[in-house]
Structures are given as structure tokens and as C-alpha cells.
Scaffold this motif. Structure first.
Motif, PDB file in Angstrom:
ATOM      1  N   ASN A   6       0.908  -1.198   0.237  1.00 54.19           N
ATOM      2  CA  ASN A   6      -0.200   0.112   0.023  1.00 54.19           C
ATOM      3  C   ASN A   6       1.219   1.483  -0.162  1.00 54.19           C
ATOM      4  O   ASN A   6       0.280   2.257  -0.405  1.00 54.19           O
ATOM      5  CB  ASN A   6      -0.793   0.125   1.065  1.00 54.19           C
ATOM      6  CG  ASN A   6      -2.277  -0.493   0.606  1.00 54.19           C
ATOM      7  OD1 ASN A   6      -2.102  -1.306   0.286  1.00 54.19           O
ATOM      8  ND2 ASN A   6      -3.182  -1.221   2.418  1.00 54.19           N
ATOM      9  N   ILE A   9       2.504   1.673  -3.554  1.00 48.36           N
ATOM     10  CA  ILE A   9       1.294   2.402  -4.382  1.00 48.36           C
ATOM     11  C   ILE A   9       0.504   4.121  -4.047  1.00 48.36           C
ATOM     12  O   ILE A   9       1.339   4.640  -4.998  1.00 48.36           O
ATOM     13  CB  ILE A   9       0.063   2.145  -4.090  1.00 48.36           C
ATOM     14  CG1 ILE A   9       0.171  -0.122  -5.275  1.00 48.36           C
ATOM     15  CG2 ILE A   9      -1.449   2.001  -5.118  1.00 48.36           C
ATOM     16  CD1 ILE A   9      -1.217  -0.803  -4.560  1.00 48.36           C
ATOM     17  N   ASN A  13       1.683   6.676  -6.415  1.00 51.69           N
ATOM     18  CA  ASN A  13       1.205   7.755  -6.482  1.00 51.69           C
ATOM     19  C   ASN A  13       1.335   9.439  -6.463  1.00 51.69           C
ATOM     20  O   ASN A  13       0.846   9.841  -7.275  1.00 51.69           O
ATOM     21  CB  ASN A  13      -0.451   7.778  -5.434  1.00 51.69           C
ATOM     22  CG  ASN A  13      -1.667   8.391  -6.419  1.00 51.69           C
ATOM     23  OD1 ASN A  13      -1.853   7.738  -7.171  1.00 51.69           O
ATOM     24  ND2 ASN A  13      -2.792   8.755  -5.060  1.00 51.69           N
ATOM     25  N   ILE A  95     -13.090  13.864 -11.306  1.00 44.96           N
ATOM     26  CA  ILE A  95     -11.945  12.808 -10.991  1.00 44.96           C
ATOM     27  C   ILE A  95     -11.391  12.675  -9.487  1.00 44.96           C
ATOM     28  O   ILE A  95     -11.000  11.128  -9.562  1.00 44.96           O
ATOM     29  CB  ILE A  95     -10.815  13.921 -11.516  1.00 44.96           C
ATOM     30  CG1 ILE A  95     -10.654  13.950 -13.153  1.00 44.96           C
ATOM     31  CG2 ILE A  95      -9.454  13.411 -11.015  1.00 44.96           C
ATOM     32  CD1 ILE A  95      -9.433  15.201 -13.500  1.00 44.96           C
ATOM     33  N   LYS A  97     -13.612  11.852  -7.643  1.00 46.72           N
ATOM     34  CA  LYS A  97     -14.671  10.137  -6.986  1.00 46.72           C
ATOM     35  C   LYS A  97     -13.750   9.733  -7.013  1.00 46.72           C
ATOM     36  O   LYS A  97     -13.675   8.819  -6.324  1.00 46.72           O
ATOM     37  CB  LYS A  97     -15.576  10.508  -7.329  1.00 46.72           C
ATOM     38  CG  LYS A  97     -16.123  11.983  -6.407  1.00 46.72           C
ATOM     39  CD  LYS A  97     -17.490  12.388  -7.000  1.00 46.72           C
ATOM     40  CE  LYS A  97     -19.366  12.903  -6.394  1.00 46.72           C
ATOM     41  NZ  LYS A  97     -20.094  12.725  -7.049  1.00 46.72           N
ATOM     42  N   LYS A  98     -13.190   9.465  -8.018  1.00 46.05           N
ATOM     43  CA  LYS A  98     -12.523   8.505  -8.681  1.00 46.05           C
ATOM     44  C   LYS A  98     -11.426   7.950  -8.635  1.00 46.05           C
ATOM     45  O   LYS A  98     -11.330   6.479  -8.266  1.00 46.05           O
ATOM     46  CB  LYS A  98     -12.181   9.124 -10.729  1.00 46.05           C
ATOM     47  CG  LYS A  98     -12.258   7.275 -11.591  1.00 46.05           C
ATOM     48  CD  LYS A  98     -12.027   7.504 -13.163  1.00 46.05           C
ATOM     49  CE  LYS A  98     -11.753   6.063 -13.427  1.00 46.05           C
ATOM     50  NZ  LYS A  98     -12.145   5.375 -13.579  1.00 46.05           N
ATOM     51  N   LEU A  99     -10.590   8.876  -8.252  1.00 48.95           N
ATOM     52  CA  LEU A  99      -8.959   8.857  -7.352  1.00 48.95           C
ATOM     53  C   LEU A  99      -9.455   8.101  -6.283  1.00 48.95           C
ATOM     54  O   LEU A  99      -8.670   7.734  -5.369  1.00 48.95           O
ATOM     55  CB  LEU A  99      -8.635  10.024  -7.344  1.00 48.95           C
ATOM     56  CG  LEU A  99      -7.759  10.973  -8.466  1.00 48.95           C
ATOM     57  CD1 LEU A  99      -6.886  12.334  -8.405  1.00 48.95           C
ATOM     58  CD2 LEU A  99      -6.740   9.898  -9.152  1.00 48.95           C
ATOM     59  N   LEU A 100     -10.620   8.867  -4.818  1.00 48.21           N
ATOM     60  CA  LEU A 100     -10.764   8.022  -3.904  1.00 48.21           C
ATOM     61  C   LEU A 100     -11.190   6.073  -4.034  1.00 48.21           C
ATOM     62  O   LEU A 100     -10.708   5.840  -3.438  1.00 48.21           O
ATOM     63  CB  LEU A 100     -12.024   8.366  -3.570  1.00 48.21           C
ATOM     64  CG  LEU A 100     -11.849   9.719  -2.948  1.00 48.21           C
ATOM     65  CD1 LEU A 100     -13.515  10.309  -2.620  1.00 48.21           C
ATOM     66  CD2 LEU A 100     -10.454  10.193  -2.160  1.00 48.21           C
ATOM     67  N   VAL A 101     -11.680   6.172  -5.466  1.00 46.58           N
ATOM     68  CA  VAL A 101     -11.922   4.495  -5.552  1.00 46.58           C
ATOM     69  C   VAL A 101     -10.614   3.641  -5.483  1.00 46.58           C
ATOM     70  O   VAL A 101     -10.854   2.578  -6.274  1.00 46.58           O
ATOM     71  CB  VAL A 101     -13.484   4.403  -6.345  1.00 46.58           C
ATOM     72  CG1 VAL A 101     -13.562   2.832  -6.532  1.00 46.58           C
ATOM     73  CG2 VAL A 101     -14.270   5.297  -6.134  1.00 46.58           C
ATOM     74  N   THR A 102      -9.319   4.708  -6.484  1.00 47.57           N
ATOM     75  CA  THR A 102      -8.308   3.856  -7.102  1.00 47.57           C
ATOM     76  C   THR A 102      -7.820   3.275  -5.416  1.00 47.57           C
ATOM     77  O   THR A 102      -8.127   3.501  -4.442  1.00 47.57           O
ATOM     78  CB  THR A 102      -7.248   4.788  -7.403  1.00 47.57           C
ATOM     79  OG1 THR A 102      -6.988   5.597  -6.755  1.00 47.57           O
ATOM     80  CG2 THR A 102      -7.941   5.372  -8.120  1.00 47.57           C
ATOM     81  N   PRO A 103      -6.784   2.452  -5.756  1.00 48.95           N
ATOM     82  CA  PRO A 103      -6.428   1.396  -4.301  1.00 48.95           C
ATOM     83  C   PRO A 103      -5.179   2.603  -3.545  1.00 48.95           C
ATOM     84  O   PRO A 103      -4.666   1.979  -2.628  1.00 48.95           O
ATOM     85  CB  PRO A 103      -5.270   0.378  -4.957  1.00 48.95           C
ATOM     86  CG  PRO A 103      -5.274   0.014  -6.584  1.00 48.95           C
ATOM     87  CD  PRO A 103      -5.888   0.901  -6.709  1.00 48.95           C
ATOM     88  N   ARG A 106      -6.176   8.325   0.312  1.00 49.32           N
ATOM     89  CA  ARG A 106      -6.626   9.527   0.438  1.00 49.32           C
ATOM     90  C   ARG A 106      -5.564  10.211   0.520  1.00 49.32           C
ATOM     91  O   ARG A 106      -5.198  11.619  -0.137  1.00 49.32           O
ATOM     92  CB  ARG A 106      -7.479   9.257   1.676  1.00 49.32           C
ATOM     93  CG  ARG A 106      -8.931  10.961   1.319  1.00 49.32           C
ATOM     94  CD  ARG A 106      -9.394  10.494   2.364  1.00 49.32           C
ATOM     95  NE  ARG A 106     -10.491   9.840   2.029  1.00 49.32           N
ATOM     96  CZ  ARG A 106     -11.630   9.277   1.932  1.00 49.32           C
ATOM     97  NH1 ARG A 106     -12.342  10.288   3.201  1.00 49.32           N
ATOM     98  NH2 ARG A 106     -12.612   8.145   2.028  1.00 49.32           N
TER      99      ARG A 106
END
Lengths: 260, 332
Positions: A6, A9, A13, A95, A97-103, A106
Motif C-alpha cells: 500500500n 502504491i 501515486n 476525477i 471521486k474516481k481517485l478515491l476509488v483507486t487503491p 486518500r
């Protein structure tokens, strides 16, 4: 094992967010130039004119030289505060919202997007410094000093972008924060050592200046670029680091409000 | 049965006041296309955002591919793809770069990255414009790019929030062709929100009807329409409504299975429309109600919605929704 991957990642990011900013700038450089107009005016006009008055005690440093770090830092503040605002508002709702759903975590998203403003600030330095040199500002001829100053501007930029994320999360309407960028930047700028030494300010302002993160950034950049006197550098860097970390944490928490 | 989504008694209250979800229960089978159908403000987006771990429910339990969205959110995020209602690509870089950024965020190894992206661009039909700024794309192209970004990492389940809102009919069709072919190729479960009943009818295997924060009925499109039964006769009358006693008389007719009144429309469901139609017209005229128009249809999902939720699907909608939709159209 899982927490290690994690972390990997999340660190990854951060770099992706910075790469994204470079790619955006490659396609459209207009903002770099338009944002540079104001600081260049400060250095080319305001500096020499006020300098002629010899009214401000700068310990023997020519006035334009004295304010150049201040203007660089002001420019950085503008870039980062507006960067944070536009990022949160309008264009990037989906965008984010979508980034929040990536592994990726936050925190890494908030820090990564904040640090991206450092990329834009970096390009400001690349435009403003040559112009300053051209009109005769003398910069300490030590590449290591210069690189350190640029790095400080880069990292501090992230902290200021985080401030604007925080503010955006408190604002319910876009109309309300159109003027808010100015309303934060100018007080920060004037209540700092960017244009004049803290000693000549009224006592109240002096106290404000000592809690103003901008003062520490200006001081660090000034010592590295202009005076070469690094006696306060460590304090400055520590204060800036604390400022960044605190702002990143608060912004990450407030980020929740933005997306709900 | 393998469940892709398993939701039990989920409640979500915004800022202590607005109850967006009021005890949702829902099960979606793996490998199916599921449509969550409901009007604006019924809680569709809230449910999708809970399922994609964006925020937690106040109470209840939600599992996605067997993992709890609250306690195992990290595992869930590795398995889902998500396309929000708002635009979720950067318009100031190219389509290829958008895919590249998302691939890097997900940590797709660099050896396979390029191949994967080119395949994705090709399969959504954007090869010609892959190196053009997204700014110049049409609304439909942007939607397809967003879907490609979500599918790039081969999710087990894809969540789409109003996937075709603001798109013209042709663009809508293309988006669905792509989604259907992806589903076939990879067996991805598709969970989408919509307020277009035709879309739910045409493209889903299973529909859940949501109204005021509750799932009120689930079933295949056929099952749902059959549950309304018979034919639907719509009598357009003068005036907003009829007297209660007139309504009661019609309801008690043996031919009539169901009757509702809504905005000057008296809707009668019957198995024998040929006999029922003149009968009801005579009855209404006898009671002094003027019938302006009569029409007869097979039941559609809107009738299903009316039966279970008591309102029309297309009614309502706040200023905010209108603005969002307009926003999308303008960008498109």
C-alpha cells in the motif's frame, strides 16, 4: 506485506500526480507566462523605484535583490492557492471521486495533487530568476544553494495548496471563493518579511509575521539566494516541514467534506 | 449463487438530516448487468458511492465481491472499476495520457502498460483521436474514454453512475455496445444507475427499483412488466383528479386489476382492454368527468415504477440535477 505494498502504491501515486502536472503543462503553457507577469512587474518596476528612495533598511543589500526572494515566494503562493481552489472546485469533481476509488490512499492523493502545484511554482522560478539576473540582481553563485532554494519553494508550495483545499472544503458555493484567493494571499504577503524586514513593522504585525509560514520560506530562500548567511536555515526548514505536514493532514481530513 | 453485491439494511443520513438511504436491501448476482432504476434524488448515487468505498453507511452492511466496504475497503478498491456521473478525465491532456496516468496509479507494470492502453483505446474506438486533447472530444467519446479508464485494470465489477446522461441517442447506443462487448469478453459484473427506463429495459439482466432511499422491487425486466400484467389504458381527463367515489367505482370493477390517478391521467390496468375501455369511458362521462384522450399500451417500466412507487419515473428532479445534466451536455 499488504501495508508495504500500500505504501508503495501511495508513493507511486505521488509521482504520478506530478507527472500528470508536467504533461498538462506540456500541452498548455499559457498559465506559466500569465502568472509570471505580476512578479516580474514587482521586480522590474517596484523594486528599483522603491530602492531609489533608500527608505528601507536592508543591511546593505540592494532593495531589488532584497525583495526578489519575497516575490518568488509570493508568486509561489498565488500559484498554489489558485491551483488548490480550481482542483477542488468545478473541473475535477468527478476525477477526485474516481481517485478515491483507486487503491492509492486518500492522503497520497491530497499530497500528490498539492505537490503538483510545486511543479507550476518551479516553472515560475525558471522565468523570474533569469529576469532578475538580467536587471542586475546578484544571486549567490552556488548551484547547490540555488537548487536547495528551488526545492524549498517546491515543497512549501504543496503546503499552501493544501491550505486552499482546506478553504475550499469550507466553502459551500463557488461564488464565495472567487475573491478568496486574493483575500488570503495579500495579507500573508504583507504580514511577512517579503518586502521589508520584520523589525520595521508595527508590533502586532511583527507577531503575525513570526507565525506566518511565508516569512520562513522567504527567509530560507533569501539566505540561500541573496545573503548566503545560512544561520537560520535549519529553523526555517523545520518550520516549513511542520507546516507542510500539518496542512497535509488537515487537508486530507477536510477532503472528505469536499467529496460528500 | 455467487453474489457480486450484497447489501443489508444500509442507511445513510447526510449531515444528520437528509435520509438518502433508508434501509436498502439488495443482492446482485455475479456476471450480470444490474440496473438501479429510480428518479433523481432517490438515493442511487449514494448507494453506488457507498459500494465504491467513498464513504461509509451510517448503519447496515454492504459486501462487494464478498468483501465488506467498510472494514475491507482496500480489497474492494482493487476489485472495482468506477465511472462517476461527473466527468472524470483530464481534458487538458490526450486520451492516451489519461489512460497512461490511470494505468500508473493502479501500478500496471511498465512492460504490459503500453500494449494494454493501445488495446483499450482501440476497443473503445478512439484510435484516431488517442493523441488529441480530450478537450476536443464529444460527450460520447469522453464517456467511452472514462469507461476505458475504468476497464483498463480489468475490474471484477464495474460501477457506472448514469453512464449515458446528457448523451444523444446514437452516442448512448455506442456506449452500450462497448459495455456489452466488454462484459462478454471479461465476464465483468456491471452495476449501473439510471433514470432512463428504456436503458434499464434494453441492457440489464436484472433491475432494482429504488424510490426514496428504499429498494421497492427487483426482478428481470420481463418479470417486472409481467407483474403489472394485462394492458395499460391511460385516460386523459379534464381537471387534475376525480372524486374519490368515482375512483372507488372504477377500482371495484371486476375487469380492472389496478387503477391509479396522476396528473390528469387515470391509469387502468386490465386483462381485457377491449371491454374495459368503453365501460370506463361511459362511467366517467356519466359522473360528469370529460375524457379528452384515451391510449392503450403494453406495460413498460414506467408503469412498473408507478405501481410500486406511486409516482412517475420522470417526475421531480431538483435544480441541481438539471444543472448537472446541462453541465455535461455543455461539455459534451
Amino acid at each position: 506485506m499488504s501495508s508495504l505494498s500500500n505504501l508503495r502504491i501511495s508513493v507511486n501515486n505521488l509521482f504520478v500526480m506530478i507527472e500528470l502536472e508536467l504533461r498538462r503543462l506540456r500541452h498548455d503553457r499559457t498559465e506559466i507566462y500569465t502568472r509570471a507577469v505580476q512578479p516580474v512587474l514587482w521586480i522590474v518596476i517596484f523594486g528599483p523605484v522603491i530602492g531609489n528612495l533608500r527608505a528601507i533598511p536592508t543591511a546593505g543589500i540592494p532593495y531589488t535583490d532584497y525583495i526578489t526572494p519575497g516575490i518568488l515566494v509570493q508568486s509561489m503562493t498565488f500559484v498554489s492557492i489558485f491551483f488548490g481552489l480550481t482542483m477542488v472546485w468545478e473541473r475535477e469533481q468527478g476525477i477526485l471521486k474516481k481517485l478515491l476509488v483507486t487503491p492509492a490512499s486518500r492522503y497520497s492523493t491530497v499530497i500528490g495533487r498539492s505537490m503538483s502545484s510545486g511543479v507550476r511554482s518551479f516553472f515560475q522560478v525558471l522565468i523570474i530568476v533569469p529576469i532578475a539576473l538580467l536587471i542586475g540582481v546578484r544571486i549567490v553563485p552556488n548551484p547547490l544553494y540555488f537548487l536547495t532554494a528551488t526545492a524549498i519553494i517546491f515543497f512549501a508550495s504543496g503546503g499552501f495548496a493544501a491550505i486552499s483545499i482546506l478553504i475550499a472544503s469550507l466553502m459551500k458555493s463557488r461564488e464565495r471563493f472567487m475573491g478568496i484567493g486574493q483575500a488570503i494571499i495579500m495579507p500573508l504577503f504583507f504580514a511577512s518579511n517579503a518586502l521589508y524586514p520584520v523589525e520595521i513593522m508595527p508590533p502586532v504585525l511583527q507577531q503575525l509575521a513570526t507565525v506566518n509560514p511565508l516569512s520562513y520560506v522567504v527567509d530560507a530562500v533569501r539566505s540561500l539566494m541573496i545573503t548566503g548567511d545560512l544561520s537560520n536555515l535549519l529553523t526555517d526548514v523545520i518550520v516549513i516541514a511542520i507546516f507542510d505536514v500539518v496542512m497535509f493532514i488537515i487537508a486530507s481530513i477536510s477532503f472528505k467534506r469536499i467529496i460528500e | 449463487m455467487d453474489l457480486a453485491v450484497d447489501v443489508e439494511n444500509v442507511v445513510k443520513i447526510y449531515e444528520g438530516k437528509t435520509k438518502a438511504l433508508d434501509g436498502v436491501n439488495l443482492q446482485v448476482e455475479s456476471g450480470k448487468v444490474f440496473a438501479l432504476l429510480g428518479p433523481n434524488g432517490s438515493g442511487k448515487t449514494t448507494l453506488i458511492r457507498i459500494l465504491t468505498t467513498q464513504f461509509k453507511p451510517n448503519s447496515g452492511r454492504a459486501l462487494v465481491m464478498g468483501h465488506d466496504v467498510t472494514t475491507e475497503s482496500e480489497k474492494v478498491r482493487r476489485l472495482v472499476g468506477y465511472v462517476p456521473q461527473e466527468m472524470s478525465v483530464w481534458t487538458d491532456i490526450t486520451g492516451y495520457e489519461n489512460l497512461l496516468i490511470y494505468a500508473k496509479i493502479y501500478g500496471v507494470p511498465s512492460e504490459t502498460r503500453k500494449k494494454l492502453i493501445l488495446e483499450a483505446i482501440d476497443s473503445i474506438g478512439l484510435s484516431d483521436v488517442g493523441n488529441t486533447l480530450v478537450k476536443s472530444y464529444s460527450g460520447g467519446m469522453i464517456r467511452r474514454l472514462e469507461i476505458a479508464c475504468a476497464l483498463l485494470v480489468r475490474p471484477k465489477i464495474l460501477f457506472l453512475d448514469e453512464p449515458t446522461i446528457g448523451l444523444d441517442p446514437v452516442a448512448r447506443k455506442v456506449v452500450w455496445e462497448k459495455l456489452t462487448s466488454f462484459k462478454k469478453e471479461f465476464g465483468t459484473t456491471v452495476f449501473f444507475n439510471t433514470h432512463y427506463m428504456d436503458e434499464a429495459d434494453l441492457y440489464s439482466d436484472q433491475i432494482g427499483i429504488i424510490s426514496r432511499g428504499k429498494i421497492i422491487k427487483t426482478g428481470t425486466p420481463e418479470e417486472l412488466k409481467r407483474s403489472v400484467g394485462g394492458d395499460v389504458i391511460t385516460f386523459e381527463i379534464e381537471g387534475d383528479t376525480v372524486d374519490d367515489h368515482v375512483f372507488d367505482i372504477i377500482r371495484r370493477l371486476e375487469l380492472v386489476r389496478e387503477v391509479t390517478i396522476h396528473n390528469s391521467e387515470l391509469i387502468v390496468v386490465t386483462d381485457d382492454s377491449e371491454t374495459a375501455m368503453p365501460l370506463v369511458v361511459r362511467l366517467l362521462e356519466g359522473e360528469g368527468v370529460t375524457v379528452e384522450k384515451v391510449s392503450m399500451n403494453k406495460p413498460n417500466l414506467d408503469d412498473v415504477f408507478l405501481k410500486y412507487a406511486g409516482t412517475r419515473l420522470e417526475s421531480g428532479g431538483s435544480i441541481k440535477d438539471v444543472r448537472q445534466t446541462r453541465g455535461r451536455i455543455r461539455r459534451g
